[in-house]
Design an enzyme around this catalytic site. Structure first.
Site, PDB file in Angstrom:
ATOM      1  N   ASP A  99       0.858  -1.179   0.000  1.00  0.00           N
ATOM      2  CA  ASP A  99       0.000   0.000   0.000  1.00  0.00           C
ATOM      3  C   ASP A  99       0.898   1.235   0.000  1.00  0.00           C
ATOM      4  O   ASP A  99       1.860   1.293   0.784  1.00  0.00           O
ATOM      5  CB  ASP A  99      -0.879   0.000   1.268  1.00  0.00           C
ATOM      6  N   ASP A 206      -2.910   4.795  -2.325  1.00  0.00           N
ATOM      7  CA  ASP A 206      -3.909   5.407  -1.458  1.00  0.00           C
ATOM      8  C   ASP A 206      -4.266   6.811  -1.945  1.00  0.00           C
ATOM      9  O   ASP A 206      -3.377   7.576  -2.335  1.00  0.00           O
ATOM     10  CB  ASP A 206      -3.282   5.503  -0.061  1.00  0.00           C
ATOM     11  N   GLU A 264      -6.287   4.404  -5.873  1.00  0.00           N
ATOM     12  CA  GLU A 264      -7.580   4.637  -5.233  1.00  0.00           C
ATOM     13  C   GLU A 264      -7.992   6.070  -5.569  1.00  0.00           C
ATOM     14  O   GLU A 264      -7.644   7.016  -4.879  1.00  0.00           O
ATOM     15  CB  GLU A 264      -7.480   4.453  -3.720  1.00  0.00           C
ATOM     16  N   HIS A 338     -11.288  -2.755   3.049  1.00  0.00           N
ATOM     17  CA  HIS A 338     -11.165  -2.398   4.476  1.00  0.00           C
ATOM     18  C   HIS A 338     -11.883  -1.100   4.822  1.00  0.00           C
ATOM     19  O   HIS A 338     -11.994  -0.728   5.990  1.00  0.00           O
ATOM     20  CB  HIS A 338      -9.670  -2.269   4.814  1.00  0.00           C
ATOM     21  N   ASP A 339     -12.346  -0.388   3.774  1.00  0.00           N
ATOM     22  CA  ASP A 339     -13.077   0.867   4.005  1.00  0.00           C
ATOM     23  C   ASP A 339     -14.582   0.680   3.861  1.00  0.00           C
ATOM     24  O   ASP A 339     -15.337   1.652   3.959  1.00  0.00           O
ATOM     25  CB  ASP A 339     -12.679   1.930   2.961  1.00  0.00           C
TER      26      ASP A 339
HETATM   27  O1  TEU Z   1      -9.229   5.972   1.836  1.00  0.00           O
HETATM   28  C1  TEU Z   1      -9.471   7.255   1.304  1.00  0.00           C
HETATM   29  C2  TEU Z   1     -10.898   7.533   1.531  1.00  0.00           C
HETATM   30  O2  TEU Z   1     -11.374   7.591   2.636  1.00  0.00           O
HETATM   31  C3  TEU Z   1     -11.666   7.685   0.312  1.00  0.00           C
HETATM   32  O3  TEU Z   1     -13.024   7.428   0.511  1.00  0.00           O
HETATM   33  C4  TEU Z   1     -11.441   9.124  -0.097  1.00  0.00           C
HETATM   34  O4  TEU Z   1     -12.480   9.906   0.439  1.00  0.00           O
HETATM   35  C5  TEU Z   1     -11.389   9.153  -1.610  1.00  0.00           C
HETATM   36  O5  TEU Z   1     -10.188   8.541  -1.992  1.00  0.00           O
HETATM   37  C6  TEU Z   1     -11.435  10.582  -2.086  1.00  0.00           C
HETATM   38  O6  TEU Z   1     -11.812  10.548  -3.421  1.00  0.00           O
HETATM   39  C7  TEU Z   1      -7.842   5.714   2.010  1.00  0.00           C
HETATM   40  C8  TEU Z   1      -7.702   4.417   2.782  1.00  0.00           C
HETATM   41  O7  TEU Z   1      -8.293   3.363   2.022  1.00  0.00           O
HETATM   42  C9  TEU Z   1      -8.401   4.589   4.106  1.00  0.00           C
HETATM   43  O8  TEU Z   1      -8.369   3.355   4.856  1.00  0.00           O
HETATM   44  C10 TEU Z   1      -7.665   5.663   4.890  1.00  0.00           C
HETATM   45  O9  TEU Z   1      -8.379   5.907   6.087  1.00  0.00           O
HETATM   46  C11 TEU Z   1      -7.571   6.965   4.081  1.00  0.00           C
HETATM   47  O10 TEU Z   1      -7.214   6.774   2.711  1.00  0.00           O
HETATM   48  C12 TEU Z   1      -6.481   7.840   4.659  1.00  0.00           C
HETATM   49  O11 TEU Z   1      -5.235   7.258   4.375  1.00  0.00           O
END
Ligand code: TEU
Ligand code: CA
Length: 566
Positions: A99, A206, A264, A338-339
């Site tokens: 990650d 991320d 992501e 995980h989210d």
């Molecule tokens: O998630 C990012 C996140 O929360 C997404 O929904 C974000 O709002 C999106 O990318 C914006 O377009 C990542 C991780 O997967 C999460 O577990 C972490 O909490 C977060 O980033 C912070 O690192």
């Protein structure tokens, strides 16, 4: 024919280390625990492991707050044991992606400690610092009205230098300043090259759309009048220099290895997505598009939830995987991570063992029939579910949930609205995907011999890997069968064109996949708990997969899932 890169046909199994498998009885998952379960992953049919952050971290955001990119969380083992894990995964013929969390670091990272020490420190500009704003009463306020993804202001006040620092996530996750080329080069060396040189096969990237902020730092428009701070995506997501940064990162790191990257990004139009993943852009191989996992929720606020509609879900699946047809782009298939909450609870039906089994298999057939690289999250392969509504809110430990409930309580809300919020949390909170993986029916589901860091889901005696691995009718066995079938029909299922047949139907989801040379698969999914009359409009199909042993061609049983080959 052009050589197909390995990552297009990959099946990626995501491990969230804290809750995967504990080997030393301290109640926390670890590297040796992962090594002990590699056969479970290989026998399923996965070919790549994505390891969620395992780096040195105080774990305010469970590892997404990194204090040292070149060291590991001592709870998971030593750096040496991490290298052993990489070797063990390769020895099984699997690949490993890590990650990459470089929109922000932990506040305990040495870079931030230096940056916050004084306004003149050479690393001051490695983070984003701004002076306070004062109102007519002399009250101090953050530099603008941006809200954090974790509720509240996106700015934290730092007494020592009387300035705020930007943190789009937790207080303990200061955003790095990507405008500074020294910062970017340090990221490339420390977070990427270090691990590429140790054999890592790529990265899940991320918040890949957030690095470039619009430098005016203007107030965001008011979207939620009932709250002080507002979503800032228009100034932080798909920003002015984001593609320049990804091109530079690719050129200086990933482009020099036979590596896979999945960004992501989350949101954006088809045009936005193609700018990241069209092969000629040389940025990312694919991105996660959130539309399916956000059906029913506001994209800026998962807990503003107004219900699931199958027709919305179909549009969302098309947005996630349909946009690449006719392009040199690629996509990522996922409905759980995980989210997110557990997909069988969110999109299936866990109210009876029959509905649980059938709807989990239906969702498996959906995912293994879609075009793109397939991602499976730990526990999804055995149909792990959300926790019971009876759990007390104090057992939800995730910072996002805790902050949200606190922010909610600060505003005067009725008991009835609070209960409604608890219902929504019980459906969509990401805590549900973070309970320990249920390996067998021994205490703590076989996750640990000690006291687990968080409560194990109460249904581990009924839902666990040991029970399913040897049962040919289990969810795990069905996944394994489907992954084998997908591998034998790649041209249709992994690479084929996607056409939905029943957009407006709120009970069934039917689509046809077509390979380049015209072979077809017709998928029929009954997303309802009703038995439906079924008249097959697609002629000439031969039934290849069904999640029921007994069935009538002209009737679809509750959560019946079929695949015909034409
Ligand atoms: O998630 C990012 C996140 O929360 C997404 O929904 C974000 O709002 C999106 O990318 C914006 O377009 C990542 C991780 O997967 C999460 O577990 C972490 O909490 C977060 O980033 C912070 O690192
Ligand atoms: Ca442990």
């Amino acid at each position: 024919i052009t050589e197909i890169p390995w990552w297009k046909d990959a099946v990626v199994y995501q491990i969230w280390p804290h809750s995967f498998k504990d080997s030393n009885g301290d109640g926390i998952g670890d590297f040796k625990g992962i090594i002990s379960q590699l056969d479970h992953i290989k026998n399923l049919g996965a070919t790549v492991i994505w390891l969620s952050p395992h780096y040195k971290s105080p774990c305010f955001d469970m590892g997404y707050d990194i204090a040292d990119y070149e060291d590991v969380n001592e709870n998971y083992g030593t750096l040496e044991e991490c290298f052993e894990l990489i070797d063990a995964i390769h020895a099984k013929g699997l690949k490993i992606i890590f990650d990459l969390v470089v929109n922000h670091t932990s506040h305990e990272h040495k870079w931030f400690k230096e940056s916050r020490s004084s306004k003149t420190n050479p690393k001051r500009d490695w983070y984003i610092w701004k002076p306070p704003r004062y109102d007519e009463n002399g009250k101090r306020h953050p530099p603008n009205n941006w809200s954090s993804h974790f509720s509240g202001s996106a700015w934290s006040y730092d007494e020592l230098t009387d300035e705020y620092y930007l943190r789009l996530f937790a207080n303990e996750q200061p955003d790095l300043n990507w405008e500074n080329p020294d910062t970017r080069n340090a990221i490339y060396d420390s977070a990427l090259k270090f691990w590429y040189e140790h054999g890592v096969d790529g990265f899940r990237i991320d918040t890949a759309g957030l690095y470039s902020k619009t430098q005016t730092f203007l107030d965001a428009p008011v979207i939620f009048p009932d709250q002080e701070f507002q979503p800032c995506g228009i100034y932080t997501h798909n920003g002015p220099r984001i593609h320049e940064f990804h091109k530079e990162m690719y050129e200086k790191t990933t482009g020099n290895y036979d590596a896979m990257t999945v960004g992501e990004v989350g949101h954006g139009s088809r045009e936005d997505a193609l700018k990241y993943v069209s092969a000629k852009e040389k940025e990312l191989n694919m991105i996660f598009i959130f539309d399916p996992v956000e059906v029913g929720s506001d994209p800026s606020d998962r807990f503003r939830y107004n219900g699931f509609k199958l027709s919305d879900f179909k549009k969302a699946i098309k947005a996630q995987v349909g946009f690449i047809s006719g392009t040199d782009a690629w996509s990522a298939v996922f409905i759980e991570n995980h989210d997110q909450p557990r997909s069988v609870t969110r999109f299936g039906n866990t109210s009876t063992p029959l509905f649980h089994e059938k709807s989990a298999k239906l969702l498996a057939l959906l995912q293994t029939s879609l075009t793109g690289t397939l991602f499976i999250y730990q526990g999804q392969e055995i149909g792990m579910t959300n926790v019971s509504r009876s759990w007390d809110i104090s057992e939800y430990l995730d910072i996002n949930t805790i902050n949200y409930v606190e922010a909610f309580k600060e505003k005067i809300h009725t008991e009835e609205e609070y209960e409604k919020l608890l219902d929504v949390i019980n459906l969509v909170a990401r805590d549900h995907s973070r309970t320990p993986v249920q390996w067998d029916d021994s205490s703590n589901g076989g996750f640990t011999t000690g006291k687990p860091w968080t409560r194990v889901n109460d249904n581990y005696k009924d839902i666990n890997a040991a029970k399913q691995v040897k049962d040919p009718n289990s969810i795990y066995s069905f996944w394994s069968k489907l992954l084998k079938f997908r591998n034998e029909h790649k041209e249709i299922l992994t690479h084929g064109n996607f056409e939905i047949l029943d957009f407006e139907n709120e009970d069934t989801f039917q689509f046809v996949k077509t390979s380049e040379n015209g072979e077809k698969a017709h998928v029929v999914l009954n997303f309802s708990d009703k038995t439906l009359e079924f008249e097959n409009q697609v002629k000439g199909g031969k039934l290849a997969i069904n999640n029921y042993d007994q069935f009538e061609e002209s009737k679809l049983q509750p959560y019946e899932a079929r695949l015909y080959i034409i």
